[in-house]
Every structure is written in structure tokens, then in C-alpha cells.
Scaffold this motif. Structure first.
Motif, PDB file in Angstrom:
ATOM      1  N   LYS A   1      -1.889   1.916  13.039  1.00 42.07           N
ATOM      2  CA  LYS A   1      -0.649   1.268  13.477  1.00 42.07           C
ATOM      3  C   LYS A   1      -0.433  -0.001  12.660  1.00 42.07           C
ATOM      4  N   GLN A   2       0.739  -0.560  12.789  1.00 38.93           N
ATOM      5  CA  GLN A   2       1.075  -1.785  12.072  1.00 38.93           C
ATOM      6  C   GLN A   2       0.060  -2.877  12.386  1.00 38.93           C
ATOM      7  N   GLY A   3      -0.392  -3.578  11.337  1.00 43.16           N
ATOM      8  CA  GLY A   3      -1.338  -4.660  11.507  1.00 43.16           C
ATOM      9  C   GLY A   3      -2.797  -4.259  11.341  1.00 43.16           C
ATOM     10  N   ASP A   4      -3.099  -2.965  11.373  1.00 40.36           N
ATOM     11  CA  ASP A   4      -4.484  -2.518  11.164  1.00 40.36           C
ATOM     12  C   ASP A   4      -4.909  -2.837   9.736  1.00 40.36           C
ATOM     13  N   LYS A   5      -6.144  -3.266   9.590  1.00 42.10           N
ATOM     14  CA  LYS A   5      -6.707  -3.520   8.265  1.00 42.10           C
ATOM     15  C   LYS A   5      -7.529  -2.290   7.864  1.00 42.10           C
ATOM     16  N   VAL A   6      -7.313  -1.844   6.630  1.00 43.90           N
ATOM     17  CA  VAL A   6      -7.981  -0.640   6.142  1.00 43.90           C
ATOM     18  C   VAL A   6      -8.572  -0.885   4.756  1.00 43.90           C
ATOM     19  N   LEU A   7      -9.619  -0.130   4.431  1.00 44.42           N
ATOM     20  CA  LEU A   7     -10.160  -0.128   3.083  1.00 44.42           C
ATOM     21  C   LEU A   7      -9.537   1.039   2.337  1.00 44.42           C
ATOM     22  N   MET A   8      -9.019   0.747   1.136  1.00 43.27           N
ATOM     23  CA  MET A   8      -8.336   1.760   0.335  1.00 43.27           C
ATOM     24  C   MET A   8      -8.951   1.850  -1.045  1.00 43.27           C
ATOM     25  N   ALA A   9      -8.895   3.041  -1.623  1.00 45.27           N
ATOM     26  CA  ALA A   9      -9.337   3.258  -2.998  1.00 45.27           C
ATOM     27  C   ALA A   9      -8.242   4.017  -3.740  1.00 45.27           C
ATOM     28  N   ARG A  10      -8.027   3.625  -4.976  1.00 42.98           N
ATOM     29  CA  ARG A  10      -7.051   4.330  -5.807  1.00 42.98           C
ATOM     30  C   ARG A  10      -7.723   5.580  -6.360  1.00 42.98           C
ATOM     31  N   VAL A  11      -7.102   6.745  -6.140  1.00 39.14           N
ATOM     32  CA  VAL A  11      -7.699   7.996  -6.596  1.00 39.14           C
ATOM     33  C   VAL A  11      -6.960   8.612  -7.782  1.00 39.14           C
ATOM     34  N   SER A  12      -5.741   8.177  -8.016  1.00 36.98           N
ATOM     35  CA  SER A  12      -4.990   8.604  -9.199  1.00 36.98           C
ATOM     36  C   SER A  12      -3.913   7.558  -9.452  1.00 36.98           C
ATOM     37  N   GLU A  13      -3.096   7.815 -10.443  1.00 35.96           N
ATOM     38  CA  GLU A  13      -2.071   6.836 -10.810  1.00 35.96           C
ATOM     39  C   GLU A  13      -1.131   6.519  -9.651  1.00 35.96           C
ATOM     40  N   ASP A  14      -0.847   7.506  -8.827  1.00 36.19           N
ATOM     41  CA  ASP A  14       0.124   7.286  -7.750  1.00 36.19           C
ATOM     42  C   ASP A  14      -0.386   7.693  -6.369  1.00 36.19           C
ATOM     43  N   THR A  15      -1.710   7.813  -6.191  1.00 30.05           N
ATOM     44  CA  THR A  15      -2.268   8.184  -4.896  1.00 30.05           C
ATOM     45  C   THR A  15      -3.405   7.246  -4.510  1.00 30.05           C
ATOM     46  N   TYR A  16      -3.360   6.791  -3.264  1.00 31.03           N
ATOM     47  CA  TYR A  16      -4.401   5.940  -2.705  1.00 31.03           C
ATOM     48  C   TYR A  16      -4.996   6.623  -1.484  1.00 31.03           C
ATOM     49  N   ALA A  17      -6.295   6.435  -1.285  1.00 31.58           N
ATOM     50  CA  ALA A  17      -6.976   7.014  -0.132  1.00 31.58           C
ATOM     51  C   ALA A  17      -7.334   5.911   0.842  1.00 31.58           C
TER      52      ALA A  17
END
Length: 82
Positions: free
Chosen positions: A58-74
């Protein structure tokens, strides 16, 4: 090897190095399906999410993200303060 070839080879090496580095970042969700990273709003088309989190963010949640391609993040996981 002339100077131009040296520059091109250096650029190729650096591009390969950058692609191999893992860039995990903490971001904040702007809604349940969107978040902002470096001033860019990512929507559901740009994101893949850990199956356990699908529909639970939901809005405000903090998440860890990794870039997996030029236009995709996990979205790897949700994080909270202790």
C-alpha cells in the motif's frame, strides 16, 4: 590500436561492468501498484513483485527493489523500522 579503439574498448568494458552490478535500493510505494525511484514513477508495467507481496502493498510501504532489465524492476521485500 589507435586512440579511438582504446576509448571504444574502455566504454564496452564499463558497460559490461555496470550491467553486472546489482543495484538494490530502498523505495517507497506511492500506491499499491506504483512506486517512485530517482524521481521516476514506476507503474505495474515496470514492476514485478515477490509473490507473497502481491496485492498486500500500500501507499507509504518501504520496499527493497532491484533493477532486472532496462525497464523492469523487482520488488524483493517489504521492510519496516524496528
Amino acid at each position: 590500436m589507435n586512440p579511438y579503439e582504446k576509448i571504444i574498448n574502455t566504454m564496452r568494458k564499463e558497460a559490461g561492468r555496470i550491467e553486472r552490478t546489482s543495484d538494490i535500493r530502498m523505495c517507497e510505494m506511492t500506491s499499491g501498484t506504483t512506486c517512485e525511484i530517482d524521481g521516476i514513477e514506476l507503474d505495474a508495467d515496470d514492476l514485478v513483485v515477490n509473490a507473497d507481496l502481491k496485492g498486500k502493498l500500500k501507499q507509504g510501504d518501504k520496499v527493497l527493489m532491484a533493477r532486472v532489465s532496462e525497464d523492469t524492476y523487482a520488488i524483493l521485500m517489504k521492510v519496516v523500522s524496528i
